[in-house]
Scaffold this active site. Structure first.
Site, PDB file in Angstrom:
ATOM      1  N   GLY A  90       0.812  -1.226   0.000  1.00  0.00           N
ATOM      2  CA  GLY A  90       0.000   0.000   0.000  1.00  0.00           C
ATOM      3  C   GLY A  90       0.835   1.260   0.000  1.00  0.00           C
ATOM      4  N   GLY A  92       2.973   2.184  -2.423  1.00  0.00           N
ATOM      5  CA  GLY A  92       3.272   2.719  -3.757  1.00  0.00           C
ATOM      6  C   GLY A  92       4.484   2.133  -4.438  1.00  0.00           C
ATOM      7  N   SER A  93       4.869   0.900  -4.069  1.00  0.00           N
ATOM      8  CA  SER A  93       6.066   0.314  -4.691  1.00  0.00           C
ATOM      9  C   SER A  93       5.874   0.111  -6.198  1.00  0.00           C
ATOM     10  CB  SER A  93       6.432  -1.024  -4.026  1.00  0.00           C
ATOM     11  OG  SER A  93       5.391  -1.955  -4.205  1.00  0.00           O
ATOM     12  N   SER A  94       4.667  -0.261  -6.633  1.00  0.00           N
ATOM     13  CA  SER A  94       4.439  -0.540  -8.063  1.00  0.00           C
ATOM     14  C   SER A  94       4.574   0.732  -8.894  1.00  0.00           C
ATOM     15  CB  SER A  94       3.044  -1.124  -8.281  1.00  0.00           C
ATOM     16  OG  SER A  94       2.882  -2.266  -7.508  1.00  0.00           O
ATOM     17  N   ALA A  95       3.952   1.814  -8.411  1.00  0.00           N
ATOM     18  CA  ALA A  95       4.043   3.072  -9.165  1.00  0.00           C
ATOM     19  C   ALA A  95       5.471   3.587  -9.152  1.00  0.00           C
ATOM     20  CB  ALA A  95       3.104   4.111  -8.559  1.00  0.00           C
ATOM     21  N   ALA A  96       6.157   3.454  -8.013  1.00  0.00           N
ATOM     22  CA  ALA A  96       7.525   3.982  -7.924  1.00  0.00           C
ATOM     23  C   ALA A  96       8.446   3.245  -8.898  1.00  0.00           C
ATOM     24  CB  ALA A  96       8.040   3.853  -6.492  1.00  0.00           C
ATOM     25  N   ASP A 137      -1.332   6.965  -7.658  1.00  0.00           N
ATOM     26  CA  ASP A 137      -0.007   6.441  -7.289  1.00  0.00           C
ATOM     27  C   ASP A 137       1.080   6.936  -8.258  1.00  0.00           C
ATOM     28  OD1 ASP A 137      -1.602   5.159  -5.448  1.00  0.00           O
ATOM     29  OD2 ASP A 137      -0.767   3.165  -5.773  1.00  0.00           O
TER      30      ASP A 137
HETATM   31  C1  MEV Z   1      -4.117   2.320  -4.351  1.00  0.00           C
HETATM   32  O1  MEV Z   1      -2.905   2.847  -3.846  1.00  0.00           O
HETATM   33  C2  MEV Z   1      -5.227   3.322  -4.227  1.00  0.00           C
HETATM   34  C3  MEV Z   1      -6.578   2.863  -4.765  1.00  0.00           C
HETATM   35  O2  MEV Z   1      -7.493   3.942  -4.531  1.00  0.00           O
HETATM   36  C4  MEV Z   1      -6.537   2.510  -6.239  1.00  0.00           C
HETATM   37  C5  MEV Z   1      -6.335   3.726  -7.127  1.00  0.00           C
HETATM   38  O3  MEV Z   1      -6.648   4.853  -6.738  1.00  0.00           O
HETATM   39  O4  MEV Z   1      -5.889   3.525  -8.283  1.00  0.00           O
HETATM   40  C6  MEV Z   1      -7.103   1.650  -3.989  1.00  0.00           C
END
Ligand code: MEV
Length: 284
Positions: A90, A92-96, A137
């Site tokens: 949760g 943000g590792s994927s976006a980073a 993200d």
């Molecule tokens: C994920 O970090 C946040 C969510 O609201 C998905 C999104 O906004 O793309 C769950």
């Protein structure tokens, strides 16, 4: 060429932001670094393993290479990934990793992408992998700082936070779970999203006590939309008995809970700070 991008903490507004509501989000002082080197074939080296283009093991990085190649044809690249951001947490590792990969590729192959272009491409990658996303993200990983999203209203957060890690979970599955619940009870879910929207807009004007109350209310609403669980509720009750106010951050179902750090934190938690800088090139 080495690029890095920060992780993030969504303070308020996860899930409802997918349906057009506001969220309050900050970049955090944990970063993902990606080193790109031209090569004859494709090789991705990360703590997840060593692969070629692999949409199972390295989905975000592989789609980032694919999207970049649509703009600038490349015959191969070696990418080495190191990250301070725990995976599927949760934070943000994927976006980073996506944003840092796009920046490293653009510098290594001398095909300059502006931060806006990196953000747009990273959003496409997120949709390639997840099918549904708000773009929050990749936005925060690209630009850093703290914002009301999607308005891009910059805010100053006078707090540090503690994060308490639970277990890994899939953002895609949690987003799908909320979408299914919304399909069945849209008139109810829309009202809950409106309430979360009001929290996200109010929070930047709040002192720590009110902010903590909003944390408590938003957690109850996240529970209502099905992204908490009996185990998470139990842990949150335990932390509340110890005097902390915490909520899930990100997609939920696991990941992390966070609270304001006021000189005291749960023993297992770590402190994170707001990070001003978004994606950047690092000295080799
Ligand atoms: C994920 O970090 C946040 C969510 O609201 C998905 C999104 O906004 O793309 C769950």
């Amino acid at each position: 060429m080495i690029a890095s991008a920060p992780g993030k903490i969504i303070l308020f507004g996860e899930h409802s932001v997918v349906y057009g509501r506001h969220a309050l989000v900050s970049a955090i002082n944990l970063r993902c670094r990606v080193e790109a080197r031209k090569s004859g074939d494709f090789r991705i080296i990360s703590p997840l393993g060593v692969t070629g283009m692999d949409f199972e093991v390295h989905p975000y990085v592989s789609f980032a290479i694919k999207r970049f190649s649509e703009l600038k044809k490349i015959n191969g690249v070696e990418l080495v990934i190191r990250s301070d951001i725990p995976i599927a947490s949760g934070l943000g590792s994927s976006a980073a990793v996506t944003v840092a990969t796009l920046k490293a590729l653009s510098e290594e192959f001398e095909f300059t992408l502006s931060d806006e272009e990196i953000f747009e491409l990273a959003k496409k990658v997120e949709l390639d992998v997840q099918g549904r996303a708000s773009g929050i993200d990749p936005f925060i990983s690209t630009f850093g700082g703290a914002w009301i999203f999607p308005e891009r209203e910059k805010v100053e957060l006078p707090f540090d936070f503690f994060v308490f890690r639970l277990w890994e979970r899939s953002t895609k599955l949690m987003v799908e779970k909320v979408a299914k619940l919304r399909q069945r009870h849209s008139e109810v879910l829309e009202k809950i999203f409106d309430a979360i929207d009001a929290i996200a807009l109010k929070a930047p004007k709040c002192g720590s006590e009110d902010f903590e109350e909003l944390i408590h209310i938003n957690q109850s609403l996240l529970r209502a939309i099905g992204v908490s669980s009996p185990e998470i509720d139990e842990l949150i009750s335990r932390l509340e008995k110890e005097g902390f106010r915490v909520k899930l951050t990100g997609a939920g179902g696991g990941g992390c809970v966070f609270g304001i750090y006021r000189g005291k934190k749960p023993e297992e938690a770590t402190i994170v700070k707001s990070e001003k800088e978004g994606v950047r090139i690092e000295d080799s």
